[in-house]
Scaffold this motif. Sequence first.
Motif, PDB file in Angstrom:
ATOM      1  N   ASN A  37      -6.927   9.130   0.046  1.00 24.75           N
ATOM      2  CA  ASN A  37      -6.828  10.139  -1.005  1.00 24.75           C
ATOM      3  C   ASN A  37      -6.107  11.381  -0.479  1.00 24.75           C
ATOM      4  OD1 ASN A  37      -8.735  11.754   0.334  1.00 24.75           O
ATOM      5  ND2 ASN A  37     -10.394  11.275  -1.083  1.00 24.75           N
ATOM      6  N   PRO A  38      -5.753  12.324  -1.358  1.00 29.43           N
ATOM      7  CA  PRO A  38      -5.001  13.500  -0.908  1.00 29.43           C
ATOM      8  C   PRO A  38      -5.728  14.367   0.123  1.00 29.43           C
ATOM      9  CG  PRO A  38      -4.752  13.232  -3.261  1.00 29.43           C
ATOM     10  CD  PRO A  38      -5.811  12.257  -2.823  1.00 29.43           C
ATOM     11  N   MET A  39      -7.056  14.214   0.248  1.00 28.51           N
ATOM     12  CA  MET A  39      -7.789  14.957   1.272  1.00 28.51           C
ATOM     13  C   MET A  39      -7.785  14.237   2.621  1.00 28.51           C
ATOM     14  SD  MET A  39      -8.962  15.765  -1.906  1.00 28.51           S
ATOM     15  CE  MET A  39     -10.231  14.610  -2.306  1.00 28.51           C
ATOM     16  N   ALA A  91       0.470  14.531  -9.459  1.00 29.05           N
ATOM     17  CA  ALA A  91       0.428  13.853  -8.159  1.00 29.05           C
ATOM     18  C   ALA A  91       1.553  12.820  -8.112  1.00 29.05           C
ATOM     19  CB  ALA A  91      -0.914  13.163  -7.965  1.00 29.05           C
ATOM     20  N   HIS A  92       1.951  12.486  -6.905  1.00 27.62           N
ATOM     21  CA  HIS A  92       2.880  11.384  -6.687  1.00 27.62           C
ATOM     22  C   HIS A  92       2.105  10.346  -5.884  1.00 27.62           C
ATOM     23  CE1 HIS A  92       6.705   9.340  -6.101  1.00 27.62           C
ATOM     24  NE2 HIS A  92       6.198   8.991  -4.938  1.00 27.62           N
ATOM     25  N   ALA A  93       2.255   9.093  -6.248  1.00 26.85           N
ATOM     26  CA  ALA A  93       1.592   8.030  -5.486  1.00 26.85           C
ATOM     27  C   ALA A  93       2.612   6.977  -5.086  1.00 26.85           C
ATOM     28  CB  ALA A  93       0.472   7.391  -6.299  1.00 26.85           C
ATOM     29  N   VAL A 121      -2.474   2.300  -1.524  1.00 24.80           N
ATOM     30  CA  VAL A 121      -2.212   3.389  -2.462  1.00 24.80           C
ATOM     31  C   VAL A 121      -2.334   4.706  -1.711  1.00 24.80           C
ATOM     32  CG1 VAL A 121      -2.954   4.538  -4.595  1.00 24.80           C
ATOM     33  CG2 VAL A 121      -3.025   2.031  -4.420  1.00 24.80           C
ATOM     34  N   ARG A 122      -1.292   5.554  -1.851  1.00 25.00           N
ATOM     35  CA  ARG A 122      -1.236   6.846  -1.165  1.00 25.00           C
ATOM     36  C   ARG A 122      -0.832   7.948  -2.147  1.00 25.00           C
ATOM     37  NH1 ARG A 122      -2.998   3.457   1.622  1.00 25.00           N
ATOM     38  NH2 ARG A 122      -2.478   2.921   3.760  1.00 25.00           N
ATOM     39  N   PRO A 123      -1.790   8.552  -2.864  1.00 28.14           N
ATOM     40  CA  PRO A 123      -1.441   9.673  -3.742  1.00 28.14           C
ATOM     41  C   PRO A 123      -1.386  10.979  -2.947  1.00 28.14           C
ATOM     42  CG  PRO A 123      -3.755   9.153  -3.979  1.00 28.14           C
ATOM     43  CD  PRO A 123      -3.180   8.153  -3.003  1.00 28.14           C
ATOM     44  N   TYR A 124      -0.502  11.870  -3.359  1.00 29.14           N
ATOM     45  CA  TYR A 124      -0.420  13.175  -2.711  1.00 29.14           C
ATOM     46  C   TYR A 124       0.149  14.189  -3.690  1.00 29.14           C
ATOM     47  CZ  TYR A 124       4.418  11.674  -1.956  1.00 29.14           C
ATOM     48  OH  TYR A 124       5.683  11.221  -2.133  1.00 29.14           O
TER      49      TYR A 124
END
Length: 173
Positions: A63-65, A129-131, A147-150
């Motif tokens: 996740n973004p964190m 967000a972009h994933a 999956v890599r959202p940021y």
Amino acid sequence: MRVSRAAGLLSLLLAVPALPAFAEDASLPPDLEKTVREFEAAFGAQDASRVGALFDEEGTFINPMGQHAVGREQITAQFRSDFERVLKGVHNELAVERVRLLGDLALLDVRQTLSGGHPPPGAPRPWVAHAVVLARRTDGAWRLLDVRPYFFLHGAGPGGKAPGAQRKAPPPR
């Protein structure tokens, strides 16, 4: 008799097994579009079990964190935790911006627009967000493999530029 360099290269290329067809910016196959819309609906319903079920058994999510989850069980638990905290009350809309197909793999760039909930102080509304998503077709169905959202910092887009902004020259030394 000497074999020319070109003939040697040609024989090497002929010995390599054929690679699967590669399509960049192809349209989403209907079954992959279905998986994307199932994710969008499950995320919108904040149903961690349905989200987790869309992942491959070997799937990973960061996740973004920066919290890592490996495998469906951990991914489901991570989404459950996120839906109870930072994503509580959030609604989403997905737009696939790009897809690259390579056999039974697909690499997607996805824009996720989030609204509602309680974004961090100073976060733009809606949050965008972009994933980066790697999906794999297994037994005739697409599953999310990685999956890599940021989020871009301070609303900046790709390359660190805010829309319409110009880069400043670095300060002299």
